[in-house]
Design an enzyme around this catalytic site. Structure first.
Site, PDB file in Angstrom:
ATOM      1  N   GLU A   1       3.356   1.127   3.197  1.00 22.84           N
ATOM      2  CA  GLU A   1       4.637   1.817   2.990  1.00 22.84           C
ATOM      3  C   GLU A   1       4.572   3.205   3.619  1.00 22.84           C
ATOM      4  O   GLU A   1       3.752   4.036   3.234  1.00 22.84           O
ATOM      5  CB  GLU A   1       4.922   1.919   1.477  1.00 22.84           C
ATOM      6  CG  GLU A   1       6.221   2.624   1.128  1.00 22.84           C
ATOM      7  CD  GLU A   1       6.051   4.092   0.758  1.00 22.84           C
ATOM      8  OE1 GLU A   1       7.059   4.815   0.774  1.00 22.84           O
ATOM      9  OE2 GLU A   1       4.913   4.524   0.463  1.00 22.84           O
TER      10      GLU A   1
ATOM     11  N   LEU B   1       0.856  -1.181   0.000  1.00 21.44           N
ATOM     12  CA  LEU B   1       0.000   0.000   0.000  1.00 21.44           C
ATOM     13  C   LEU B   1       0.894   1.233   0.000  1.00 21.44           C
ATOM     14  O   LEU B   1       1.379   1.680   1.042  1.00 21.44           O
ATOM     15  CB  LEU B   1      -0.930  -0.017   1.216  1.00 21.44           C
ATOM     16  CG  LEU B   1      -1.890  -1.227   1.289  1.00 21.44           C
ATOM     17  CD1 LEU B   1      -2.732  -1.154   2.554  1.00 21.44           C
ATOM     18  CD2 LEU B   1      -2.779  -1.308   0.049  1.00 21.44           C
ATOM     19  N   ASP B   2       1.112   1.769  -1.192  1.00 18.17           N
ATOM     20  CA  ASP B   2       2.031   2.896  -1.363  1.00 18.17           C
ATOM     21  C   ASP B   2       1.410   4.189  -0.835  1.00 18.17           C
ATOM     22  O   ASP B   2       0.209   4.418  -0.995  1.00 18.17           O
ATOM     23  CB  ASP B   2       2.361   3.040  -2.858  1.00 18.17           C
ATOM     24  CG  ASP B   2       3.324   4.181  -3.121  1.00 18.17           C
ATOM     25  OD1 ASP B   2       4.518   4.021  -2.811  1.00 18.17           O
ATOM     26  OD2 ASP B   2       2.879   5.233  -3.622  1.00 18.17           O
TER      27      ASP B   2
ATOM     28  N   GLN C   1      15.588  12.221   1.915  1.00 15.67           N
ATOM     29  CA  GLN C   1      16.326  11.141   1.284  1.00 15.67           C
ATOM     30  C   GLN C   1      17.586  11.677   0.617  1.00 15.67           C
ATOM     31  O   GLN C   1      17.644  12.832   0.210  1.00 15.67           O
ATOM     32  CB  GLN C   1      15.462  10.456   0.219  1.00 15.67           C
ATOM     33  CG  GLN C   1      14.186   9.859   0.777  1.00 15.67           C
ATOM     34  CD  GLN C   1      13.301   9.260  -0.306  1.00 15.67           C
ATOM     35  OE1 GLN C   1      13.428   9.587  -1.473  1.00 15.67           O
ATOM     36  NE2 GLN C   1      12.410   8.369   0.083  1.00 15.67           N
TER      37      GLN C   1
END
Length: 471
Positions: free
Chosen positions: A235, A193-194, A339
């Protein structure tokens, strides 16, 4: 069709190891059958952006990659995971286009989050905008330009091609059920499940991981896939306590903290922060070192002191190979401060010893290991693709041709990695206990044990050397 197993899972795009799913099948069976037990195939549906993450229709495979037969063929030999973007759908999808054409007469009018209905006065206050956990420096919306000439704002968290779904509406519940069932019918073992935490929204809140709504959505989704024996994996990139909370509800989670903790340990020859995490981390999890996105920074908040996070992040640009700060800026279409864009092998300075040690720790850690396709081939940063596209994350999204893979698997570091993965898949100790043994601050000693079967990793983060003893 294979179900979930405690074996290494590969993460790859449908066109990253060869040109399509047929090539991927050939490559897997030729080189990686023993090393890889499962495959997470990144979005393979028709899409209008974000390399598949702006899906137009879950009922079909993008013809450029193949068809459902290719997916089902892979599912015979590997347990498969596919993505379901629960938070959004493509702006080019028939659903959104129907909404733009027919507005209030569209059967999909409740599928999207219309500002006029969501906010008390049709617009958020400044305080409400500030409260939202968002990716943009303003309220998250795009203008929906209707065929009748009118315009209104609809919720859009990410790219303008990714229109958010109003998950609370009955229209959305039917939509989610139809899509999840479609995926389940094609041999999948797992569905990721993004962008899951963004799917729950409430005025005046962060609109991110809102309780209890988040559990209601998770439980509803789980009920849909349960008859098919399919496992869900939400996720979420955020504070580690969120992953612990999800595990407490007996769902699988991701370990996104391990990548930075290992880089920190290997850069400075210290294991104390890594050991602490291994002691408290969820056991029902999938571990990662690399994914299709960058190396997560937000995930280690409070697991590394702030100064250690800053030091590690800065030193990736110093110790890493061919990685520069500019690759993580607007110049390369990247504004995500959470990130660092770099392949994991290059983050460790293209150092074979450091890289193999990192993988050994990952394979001995609690959970099921995932290995990204660039990492599987100990891939370096792809500066050519980065410069051609000016997309920061493409530094770690190299397209491998079949003959190139034939060459890469002959490199000693790749051969050793595949041997490690085969060992991780086959040794029974990894189905048993995880025990962290006493050792110095520059060492890490992990025992995995089930009955008489055992495997012990002895690693020195300073010298980058390790040994494995096993029954």
């Amino acid at each position: 069709m294979k179900k979930l197993e405690n074996k290494c899972m590969l993460i790859t795009y449908a066109d990253s190891m060869g040109d399509n799913l047929s090539d991927l099948t050939t490559v897997m069976n030729k080189h990686f059958k023993d090393a890889v037990g499962g495959i997470h195939i990144l979005p393979f549906f028709p899409s209008s952006g974000d390399r598949g993450f702006a899906p137009m229709d879950y009922h079909v495979v993008d013809p450029a990659f193949g068809d459902w037969d290719d997916i089902e063929k892979l599912a015979e030999d590997y347990y498969l995971m596919a993505d379901y973007m629960i938070n959004h759908i493509s702006a080019q999808s028939e659903y959104y286009k129907d909404f733009l054409a027919k507005k209030d007469d569209s059967k999909y009018k409740d599928l999207f989050i219309r500002y006029k209905d969501f906010w008390e006065n049709g617009e958020p206050t400044e305080e409400e905008v500030d409260a939202i956990y968002k990716r943009k420096p303003r309220a998250p919306y795009v203008d929906a330009n209707f065929a009748d000439g009118t315009t209104e704002k609809v919720w859009c968290t990410f790219d303008e091609q990714q229109i958010d779904i109003n998950c609370k509406s009955q229209t959305a519940k039917d939509f989610i059920k139809d899509n999840l069932e479609t995926l389940c019918k094609h041999g999948l073992a797992m569905i990721r499940l993004d962008a899951f935490a963004y799917a729950t929204k409430k005025a005046g809140s962060s609109c991110f991981f809102i309780e209890p709504e988040v559990w209601e959505l998770m439980d509803e989704s789980a009920k849909i896939v349960e008859p098919y024996g399919v496992t869900l994996l939400p996720e979420i990139h955020e504070h580690y306590t969120m992953q612990q909370k999800i595990e407490s509800h007996d769902y699988y989670v991701y370990d996104f903290a391990l990548p930075m903790l290992l880089i920190n340990g290997l850069y400075y020859g210290q294991s104390q922060y890594l050991k602490h995490w291994l002691e408290i981390c969820p056991r029902k999890q999938f571990t990662t070192l690399d994914t299709h996105d960058g190396i997560g920074v937000v995930d280690v908040k409070d697991l590394l002191p702030d100064e250690e996070i800053e030091r590690t992040k800065e030193d990736i640009f110093k110790f890493g190979a061919n990685v520069k700060k500019i690759y993580n800026t607007a110049a390369y279409n990247n504004l995500d401060i959470y990130q660092v864009n770099c392949s994991y092998y290059s983050a460790l300075g293209d150092d074979d010893d450091a890289y193999l040690l990192a993988r050994a720790v990952q394979f001995f850690a609690p959970g099921i290991p995932q290995v990204y396709y660039v990492g599987l081939l100990a891939g370096k940063n792809d500066l050519q693709l980065l410069e051609e596209t000016k997309v920061g994350r493409n530094i770690n999204r190299h397209y491998y041709k079949l003959d190139e893979i034939d060459r890469e698997v002959e490199r000693p570091v790749v051969k050793k990695l595949l041997e490690l993965m085969k060992f991780r898949n086959e040794h029974p100790a990894f189905d048993g206990e995880f025990i962290l043994e006493d050792c110095s601050d520059e060492e890490l000693v992990i025992l995995r044990q089930k009955g008489d079967a055992f495997a012990r990793l002895k690693a020195n983060l300073k010298t980058k050397k390790f040994t494995i003893e096993h029954s």
